[in-house]
Enzyme design. Structure first.
Site, short mmCIF file in Angstrom:
data_model
loop_
_atom_site.label_atom_id
_atom_site.label_comp_id
_atom_site.label_asym_id
_atom_site.label_seq_id
_atom_site.Cartn_x
_atom_site.Cartn_y
_atom_site.Cartn_z
N ASP A 517 0.82 -1.22 0.00
CA ASP A 517 0.00 0.00 0.00
C ASP A 517 0.85 1.27 0.00
O ASP A 517 0.57 2.22 0.74
CB ASP A 517 -0.95 0.01 1.21
CG ASP A 517 -2.04 -1.05 1.09
OD1 ASP A 517 -1.88 -1.96 0.26
OD2 ASP A 517 -3.02 -0.98 1.83
N ASP A 544 -0.66 -4.40 -3.74
CA ASP A 544 -1.66 -3.34 -3.93
C ASP A 544 -1.04 -1.96 -3.74
O ASP A 544 -1.65 -1.08 -3.13
CB ASP A 544 -2.81 -3.51 -2.93
CG ASP A 544 -3.50 -4.86 -3.07
OD1 ASP A 544 -3.46 -5.44 -4.17
OD2 ASP A 544 -4.06 -5.34 -2.06
#
Length: 690
Positions: A517, A544
């Site tokens: 992230d 991600d």
């Protein structure tokens, strides 16, 4: 225009944004994070002087088209932006600075009558010569760019009236702009008229030239290109209004690549000047002619038998005589990115937009629409106004109406920074010679305990959080160095480096580093628009690590894949959580690679945040080099939601990780791709450095 729930929904953006592809990216499928300024060249370099001076956008503008291409040791055309801005009102001062060895941005404020008539000032490299609004006039002369002169911008000027009374004048070679062996030249938003010979001459192997948004009129010879047996010239001619001119509109002789698009050629009925011919592909020229509008022209498009000329999407109204094409030419998008305007819109667009602009070359509030920026300096050693970045942000007045530049001197600033929503128009800019010299870093993670109880959560873990519109960051590193291996006891390992929750966020020449992230591109609320444009930058991570619901563009950048804390290779580049009828994440003209195992990373998966089935996640990856680490089936499901129900696609990617279209690897058609370009994501916003 609303988009329906399918993969084939697109619209044409109204504004083009220069999006040239660095040859270093397209030529290699083995790029990884490690280099700094060299990959992106001059377009990404930010000198300390420029950083602290907060130069106006027109002083740092860069060319598009062939003038933006890296060749002959020059990466793009940016003129004198690294030098001092000087204002001139006399021929002596104009000549002094234009012929100097140092870079200058030279603002012509007033009318300069050249003496003797026909004088052509011999411009030296690294110069921007720009008119102050519509007041900059050069009368009775022009400019000469000799052998090897490079990196020159001539912009926003009116150059006129060297005419000596003889229509086809063989005795007075008085041009507005003449190039003999020059390269990387941008001629933009000028009005050129009524000269003794040509308005623009691009001669003797001059190359990497872009001519854009000019008004060219009242002349016999408009625009000649070539006069050499060599076939070297690369030139882009776009968005020019050519009217009441007889010949060379332009004449292109022995050009290696001539790309002409969105020009308006007009022969006005009832005037004394009659067109002989329009666009002419001569000798061994390869020409691509697109979406141009010809009105009343005689012989609007002609070619020699030895030349090639490909026409696409042109309109001809009231024309007569030769209109020719033939052979194969080249694909301009293999050299640089561009967006075509609709041919039907071209006359109105150029009548209103070509020629000098009142907003260029002036810093007055009335003309530029903004106040001069305030600069706050940050230095760890106490030599600045503040010793932390957050202290400088705190000093920005609430609801500030104009730009505030926070100039951060080199050093490592271990702190968290938040720019609240009531402090728009903030720029955080490193002043070092490299983006690695100025680092903002912290190590919070989602599961890190907060003072007073609870944990930070994913969004709260950000090292830098931006909640204010019109934010910019450049020439620095933003990092989250959370040690996942040493903190296996924590429940949440998401650790954000940079979180944006605002509209019109411009990230230019930065590094964002993390693991899971890294880069959260969000909006202020689900129903709010949040546009982000990142260029010439690096993003590093593994899970991600580019995610959120913003309409975000990653352009001309390097996305570096990183192994996980335990040394394994597996991950996901994007996790969009796009709202329905919004644009999601666009990766364009970039490179995806890293020191990880082959076929170990997905390009993305759909994040339906909170299980929200109304979301319509979108990632498009186009014109990008994909390394071997990318899986042959690059999309996957997430939390029970199938990626096939959302919007995931590719277009013209290259490299070992690229692959053909299939049911598990959707590719856009050319028509679909025309509606998924950078400008379509940004709408009416054109990011400009300030």
């Amino acid at each position: 225009m609303s988009e329906q729930h399918s993969r084939a929904r697109h619209r044409r953006g109204r504004k083009a944004l220069a999006a040239g592809v660095p040859l270093a990216l397209t030529a290699s499928g083995v790029l990884a994070y490690g280099t700094d300024l060299g990959l992106f060249g001059a377009d990404a370099q930010q000198r300390a002087a420029a950083a602290t001076a907060a130069a106006p956008a027109w002083a740092t503008a860069t060319a598009d088209g062939f003038a933006s291409v890296n060749s002959l040791g020059q990466n793009g055309t940016y003129g004198g932006r690294d030098g001092q801005i000087v204002t001139v009102k006399t021929q002596a001062d104009l000549e002094k600075y234009a012929t100097a060895a140092e870079p200058y941005v030279i603002v012509v404020a007033g009318t300069i009558n050249m003496n003797p008539v026909g004088k052509e000032i011999k411009v030296q490299p690294d110069k921007t010569i720009v008119g102050a609004g519509t007041s900059g006039h050069i009368v009775g002369g022009g400019f000469f760019l000799g052998q090897g002169v490079h990196n020159v911008i001539i912009r926003n000027l009116t150059i006129r009236d060297a005419y000596q009374g003889i229509w086809n004048d063989k005795d007075h070679d008085f041009d507005a702009v003449q190039m003999d062996g020059a390269h990387h030249v941008w001629i933009d938003h000028n009005e050129l008229r009524h000269m003794a010979d040509g308005l623009i001459d691009v001669r003797k192997d001059s190359t990497n030239v872009t001519v854009s948004w000019n008004k060219l009129s009242q002349n016999n010879k408009t625009f000649g290109i070539g006069w050499t047996e060599n076939v070297k010239t690369d030139i882009t001619v776009h968005h020019n209004w050519i009217r009441e001119t007889e010949q060379r509109n332009p004449s292109t002789d022995n050009a290696a690549h001539a790309h002409l698009y969105n020009n308006f050629l007009e022969d006005v009925a009832g005037t004394d000047i009659k067109s002989s011919y329009g666009n002419y592909s001569r000798g061994k020229t390869k020409m691509v002619l697109e979406n141009s509008y010809f009105q009343g022209m005689n012989n609007p498009v002609t070619k020699d038998s030895t030349a090639t000329l490909v026409q696409k999407g042109n309109t001809f109204v009231g024309t007569s005589g030769r209109n020719e094409s033939g052979g194969t030419a080249f694909d301009p998008k293999s050299f640089y990115g561009y967006t075509l305007d609709r041919t039907a819109d071209v006359p109105a667009l150029l009548k209103s937009g070509a020629g000098p602009r009142s907003s260029i070359g002036t810093t007055s509030a009335a003309a530029a629409g903004t106040k001069a920026a305030t600069t706050l300096t940050v230095a760890k050693d106490g030599s600045g106004q503040y010793s932390t970045v957050q202290a400088a942000v705190n000093a920005v007045p609430a609801n500030n109406a104009s730009r505030v530049v926070i100039a951060v001197k080199p050093g490592t600033y271990r702190e968290t920074v938040k720019v609240p929503s009531n402090k728009p128009h903030v720029t955080i800019q490193g002043t070092g010679g490299s983006r690695k010299e100025t680092v903002i870093v912290y190590n919070n993670a989602s599961g890190t305990p907060k003072p007073g109880g609870g944990t930070y959560g994913t969004g709260g873990s950000a090292t830098v959080a931006v909640e204010a519109d019109d934010f910019q960051a450049r020439n620095l590193t933003i990092s989250n160095d959370f040690d996942e291996k040493a903190n296996q006891n924590l429940s949440g390992h998401q650790a954000v480096a940079l979180r944006t929750a605002a509209d019109k966020v411009f990230l230019d020449g930065i590094i964002t580093e993390g693991d899971q992230d890294t880069l959260l591109l969000d909006t202020a609320a689900k129903d709010r628009l949040g546009r982000v444009y990142m260029k010439n930058s690096y993003v590093t991570g593994n899970v991600d690590f580019i995610f959120g619901r913003a309409s975000a563009v990653i352009d001309r950048s390097v996305i570096t894949l990183k192994k996980r804390w335990d040394g394994t290779s597996a991950g996901y580049v994007t996790a969009p959580s796009t709202a329905a009828n919004r644009k999601g994440i666009l990766i364009a003209n970039s490179a995806v690679n890293g020191d990880v195992s082959a076929s170990s990373f997905y390009l993305g998966r759909p994040w339906h945040a909170g299980g929200d089935a109304t979301l319509d996640p979108q990632t498009t990856v186009r014109n990008t080099t994909l390394g071997a680490a990318v899986k042959s089936t690059p999309w996957t499901d997430m939390s029970g939601f199938s990626w096939k129900d959302d919007r995931f696609a590719e277009y013209k990617n290259t490299g070992a990780g690229a692959g053909g279209a299939s049911g598990d690897r959707p590719h856009l058609t050319d028509a679909q791709a025309a509606g998924q370009e950078v400008a379509d994501w940004l709408g009416d916003w054109t990011p400009t450095a300030s």
